[in-house]
Design an enzyme around this catalytic site. Structure first.
Site, PDB file in Angstrom:
ATOM      1  N   SER A  32      -7.895   0.901   2.922  1.00 37.25           N
ATOM      2  CA  SER A  32      -8.385   0.397   1.634  1.00 37.25           C
ATOM      3  C   SER A  32      -9.616  -0.476   1.848  1.00 37.25           C
ATOM      4  O   SER A  32      -9.927  -0.870   2.974  1.00 37.25           O
ATOM      5  CB  SER A  32      -7.278  -0.443   0.997  1.00 37.25           C
ATOM      6  OG  SER A  32      -7.761  -1.166  -0.105  1.00 37.25           O
ATOM      7  N   SER A  33     -10.296  -0.768   0.738  1.00 37.19           N
ATOM      8  CA  SER A  33     -11.372  -1.764   0.770  1.00 37.19           C
ATOM      9  C   SER A  33     -10.980  -3.005  -0.019  1.00 37.19           C
ATOM     10  O   SER A  33     -11.785  -3.924  -0.166  1.00 37.19           O
ATOM     11  CB  SER A  33     -12.631  -1.196   0.117  1.00 37.19           C
ATOM     12  OG  SER A  33     -13.010  -0.030   0.765  1.00 37.19           O
ATOM     13  N   THR A  52      -3.858  -1.110  -7.699  1.00 37.70           N
ATOM     14  CA  THR A  52      -4.619   0.117  -7.938  1.00 37.70           C
ATOM     15  C   THR A  52      -3.749   1.357  -8.018  1.00 37.70           C
ATOM     16  O   THR A  52      -2.691   1.419  -7.395  1.00 37.70           O
ATOM     17  CB  THR A  52      -5.649   0.308  -6.788  1.00 37.70           C
ATOM     18  OG1 THR A  52      -6.426   1.476  -7.028  1.00 37.70           O
ATOM     19  CG2 THR A  52      -4.982   0.440  -5.426  1.00 37.70           C
ATOM     20  N   ARG A  81       0.834  -1.200   0.000  1.00 35.18           N
ATOM     21  CA  ARG A  81       0.000   0.000   0.000  1.00 35.18           C
ATOM     22  C   ARG A  81       0.870   1.253   0.000  1.00 35.18           C
ATOM     23  O   ARG A  81       1.908   1.291   0.690  1.00 35.18           O
ATOM     24  CB  ARG A  81      -0.879  -0.019   1.265  1.00 35.18           C
ATOM     25  CG  ARG A  81      -1.909   1.089   1.369  1.00 35.18           C
ATOM     26  CD  ARG A  81      -2.978   0.951   0.345  1.00 35.18           C
ATOM     27  NE  ARG A  81      -4.174   1.718   0.675  1.00 35.18           N
ATOM     28  CZ  ARG A  81      -5.179   1.873  -0.198  1.00 35.18           C
ATOM     29  NH1 ARG A  81      -5.140   1.337  -1.401  1.00 35.18           N
ATOM     30  NH2 ARG A  81      -6.251   2.556   0.159  1.00 35.18           N
ATOM     31  N   GLN A 111      -3.671   7.750  -4.229  1.00 30.56           N
ATOM     32  CA  GLN A 111      -4.139   6.894  -3.132  1.00 30.56           C
ATOM     33  C   GLN A 111      -4.388   7.660  -1.834  1.00 30.56           C
ATOM     34  O   GLN A 111      -5.175   7.233  -0.985  1.00 30.56           O
ATOM     35  CB  GLN A 111      -3.120   5.774  -2.886  1.00 30.56           C
ATOM     36  CG  GLN A 111      -3.740   4.472  -2.424  1.00 30.56           C
ATOM     37  CD  GLN A 111      -4.652   3.862  -3.468  1.00 30.56           C
ATOM     38  OE1 GLN A 111      -5.853   3.730  -3.226  1.00 30.56           O
ATOM     39  NE2 GLN A 111      -4.120   3.506  -4.615  1.00 30.56           N
ATOM     40  N   THR A 133      -8.863   0.392 -10.491  1.00 29.95           N
ATOM     41  CA  THR A 133      -8.290  -0.799  -9.874  1.00 29.95           C
ATOM     42  C   THR A 133      -8.477  -2.075 -10.708  1.00 29.95           C
ATOM     43  O   THR A 133      -9.297  -2.119 -11.606  1.00 29.95           O
ATOM     44  CB  THR A 133      -8.856  -0.968  -8.445  1.00 29.95           C
ATOM     45  OG1 THR A 133      -8.681   0.256  -7.743  1.00 29.95           O
ATOM     46  CG2 THR A 133      -8.231  -2.064  -7.674  1.00 29.95           C
ATOM     47  N   GLY A 183     -13.894   0.357  -5.462  1.00 33.13           N
ATOM     48  CA  GLY A 183     -13.963   1.251  -4.314  1.00 33.13           C
ATOM     49  C   GLY A 183     -14.512   0.515  -3.108  1.00 33.13           C
ATOM     50  O   GLY A 183     -14.270  -0.688  -2.936  1.00 33.13           O
TER      51      GLY A 183
HETATM   52  N1  GLU Z   1      -8.484   2.853  -3.673  1.00 30.80           N
HETATM   53  C1  GLU Z   1      -9.462   1.858  -3.392  1.00 30.80           C
HETATM   54  C2  GLU Z   1      -9.027   0.990  -2.255  1.00 30.80           C
HETATM   55  O1  GLU Z   1      -7.876   0.836  -2.036  1.00 30.80           O
HETATM   56  C3  GLU Z   1      -9.727   0.979  -4.550  1.00 30.80           C
HETATM   57  C4  GLU Z   1     -10.378   1.728  -5.640  1.00 30.80           C
HETATM   58  C5  GLU Z   1     -11.100   0.834  -6.572  1.00 30.80           C
HETATM   59  O2  GLU Z   1     -11.343  -0.284  -6.360  1.00 30.80           O
HETATM   60  O3  GLU Z   1     -11.462   1.285  -7.626  1.00 30.80           O
HETATM   61  O4  GLU Z   1      -9.816   0.448  -1.579  1.00 30.80           O
END
Ligand code: GLU
Length: 609
Positions: A488-489, A442, A130, A461, A424, A512
């Site tokens: 993050s997700s 991502t 990350r 990020q 991503t 996201g």
């Molecule tokens: N930046 C998001 C994350 O790290 C991911 C974005 C995406 O999936 O489009 O959770």
């Protein structure tokens, strides 16, 4: 050992170049699907703007020995070629990532970050690549002069949102432990494609058309658009000699070539010299970046063990929470019939999602800075705690869930409000020796910070941090701090047969914060509903992020919407562009095989032998 590497290098170099042709994947009909899924196309004009590839039914792919699933056929092909010459899952992931950064530059690349779950046949490791906040960053990074949160794009576009990239250091660390082919050979497919050019895909073309900010960066404008400002058309052969040179340097000099030399200095210059929104990232921040190996979050779900990414991602904990709550309900009885989703299933899944997202917003951030309740993910995924949370689910929607108080909670934390918009890419790979990876990668928003340096795009990020550092409850766990990783997700996930270390599924998605729901859907689809991974991926997307109950536009019936409204749901029918990829173990005509699926909403394919 060294000898093997040298002879493999020769074979690899021969086989890894020129992977632009021969994209046909080996396909096989899915074996004995339990519940047939009719994947309908979305109504005209209802595709998500970022979904250039629309919705294309995909059959699923079968193979015996090894398999790679990625979001672009050229990237899949590169990984396939690595696996075919005896490369490991990590080797293939490196080749796939380098090609993705070239052909799917809106989603990931060498100036971005990633999480990778790795299984070596015995142990699961969670690699954390990350991005980190610059040393000079403060919690006011995304606050206006008046002390208000900036709008999303005010934060994103320019140098401000750029964190120290992590993906290359992470891949290097994983390669040191699990690489079988020489590092340099893994860059050959991307270098060759960058030099000879690749055909602009429909998805890249459509995203360039709707993109507002990229053309404001003169370097990006010159690369992505013609002299009249039109995006290169589908099929245009786009060459990227600057990236080819960068990749050649990294192939030769290792990740150090990116992190400690001229490339890092060029990134700093770009970040600092943005005319209206400069950032704080320095070459020293980049040089100081460290990838980490973390303990995965593993929990039992029925007859399986599910392992996911720990913080700084919220993905593993949120999914474990949802499954832990759903385990107390009878999801199996709510299997879709002829592809039609059951309203009670969506109800339970959305309510479990609400409860999980409520905890996520309050508690989960980079644990190197902000401890979880009880100082480990254990308290949040504790079965007794989750049973108590599940007991809050009734026949009527609870609307908005309140966070819970897991055992050993001591902190008063504010609620995070970081926006996460989808870009991503997800990669799943199994190699011939029983290693597997699940990697989500991502640059955050589509085209990241819209700043291009030497043929690659910089990430945004840092906008995954909460823009507000504090609320009435106290400091927000996911506030910006010097050197911290934004929450993050992303949810790269493995499923094992419980107690046996037998891998049954590798999956993940972009999207996201909706990633958690997309991946959760695939887990329920495969584990509870007996679907194969392609069928589960193709199911309409659904779930709640502790707001409305979201259903995928053009893919659900009015009747389902009405049934949910009758249960008190505030239903929002919307674009839900996942980019799921997955590989599962399946018995096909009496034989144990790998079966892979790619998201019909994007351009991915699966290939294996
Ligand atoms: N930046 C998001 C994350 O790290 C991911 C974005 C995406 O999936 O489009 O959770």
């Amino acid at each position: 050992m060294i000898k093997t590497k040298i002879s493999l290098l020769a074979t690899a170099s021969l086989l890894l170049v020129a992977c632009a042709s021969n994209q046909t994947a080996q396909q096989a009909a899915p074996a004995t699907p339990v519940a047939p899924v009719v994947a309908t196309s979305p109504a005209p004009g209802m595709q998500a703007p970022e979904s250039a590839s629309g919705f294309t039914d995909k059959p699923g792919w079968a193979a015996k020995k090894f398999m790679v699933a990625a979001a672009n056929p050229l990237a899949t092909e590169a990984g396939y070629r690595v696996l075919r010459v005896g490369g490991s899952a990590v080797d293939a992931a490196i080749a796939v990532q380098m090609v993705l950064g070239l052909v799917e530059p809106q989603s990931s690349g060498i100036a971005g970050g990633a999480f990778m779950m790795h299984f070596d046949g015995n142990t699961v490791k969670a690699f954390d690549g990350r991005e980190t906040a610059p040393a000079a960053a403060t919690e006011r990074l995304f606050q206006t002069a008046e002390g208000k949160a900036m709008s999303f794009h005010e934060g994103v576009v320019g140098g401000r949102s750029v964190g120290a990239p992590g993906v290359l250091r992470m891949l290097e660390l994983a390669h040191k432990q699990y690489g079988r082919l020489p590092w340099a050979s893994l860059f050959a497919p991307a270098i060759s494609l960058a030099e000879r050019g690749f055909a602009v895909s429909p998805r890249l073309n459509a995203m360039l058309k709707t993109e507002q900010f990229l053309r404001k960066d003169p370097v990006a404008a010159a690369y992505f658009y013609d002299k009249d400002g039109n995006p290169w058309p589908v099929g245009h052969v786009l060459k990227n000699p600057e990236l080819a040179q960068v990749l050649r340097d990294i192939a030769k000099g290792g990740a150090d070539a990116f992190y400690t030399g001229q490339i890092a200095r060029d990134i700093e210059t770009k970040v600092k010299s943005h005319p209206t929104n400069p950032g704080l990232l320095t070459a020293a921040d980049i040089a100081g970046y460290q990838a980490k190996v973390r303990e995965p979050v593993c929990t039992d779900y029925k007859t399986w063990t599910v392992c996911g990414m720990p913080p700084p991602s919220s993905g593993g904990i949120a999914i474990a929470q949802m499954l832990g709550m759903l385990e107390t309900k009878n999801m199996r009885a709510l299997t879709p019939v002829n592809g039609a989703l059951n309203a009670d299933a969506i109800h339970l899944f959305s309510e479990a999602g609400r409860l999980a997202y409520a905890d996520r917003g309050r508690y989960v951030a980079d644990t190197d800075f902000v401890p979880l309740p009880g100082n480990s993910p254990k308290a949040l995924v504790d079965k007794r705690y989750l049973a108590e949370r599940a007991a809050l689910i009734t026949d009527k929607s609870m609307g908005v869930a309140k966070f819970g108080v897991p055992p050993a909670t001591t902190l008063a934390l504010g609620i995070d409000n970081s926006p996460e918009l989808p870009s991503t890419s997800h990669i799943s790979i199994v190699d011939a020796k029983g290693n597997a990876i699940s990697m989500t990668t991502t640059i955050e928003d589509a085209f990241g910070s819209r700043q291009m340096v030497r043929g690659f795009l910089l990430n945004n990020q840092l906008t995954d941090f909460s823009f507000d550092p504090v609320d009435a409850n106290g400091p927000v766990a996911n506030r910006v701090q010097s050197g911290k990783r934004p929450r993050s997700s992303m949810a790269p996930t493995f499923v094992f047969e419980r107690g046996t270390k037998k891998l049954v599924l590798s999956t993940g998605s972009p999207g996201g914060s909706a990633i958690i729901n997309y991946v959760g859907k695939v887990l329920v689809g495969t584990l509870d509903w007996g679907l194969n991974v392609q069928q589960a991926i193709s199911l309409p997307n659904f779930g709640s992020r502790n707001g409305p109950t979201e259903l995928e536009q053009g893919r659900v019936s009015d009747a389902l919407v009405e049934q949910l409204k009758a249960k008190g749901h505030n239903v929002r029918v919307m674009e839900q562009t996942s980019g799921l990829q997955g590989i599962m173990r399946m018995n096909i005509h009496g034989e144990e095989m790998w079966f892979g699926g790619a998201d019909p909403r994007r351009e991915g394919i699966v290939k294996g032998d």
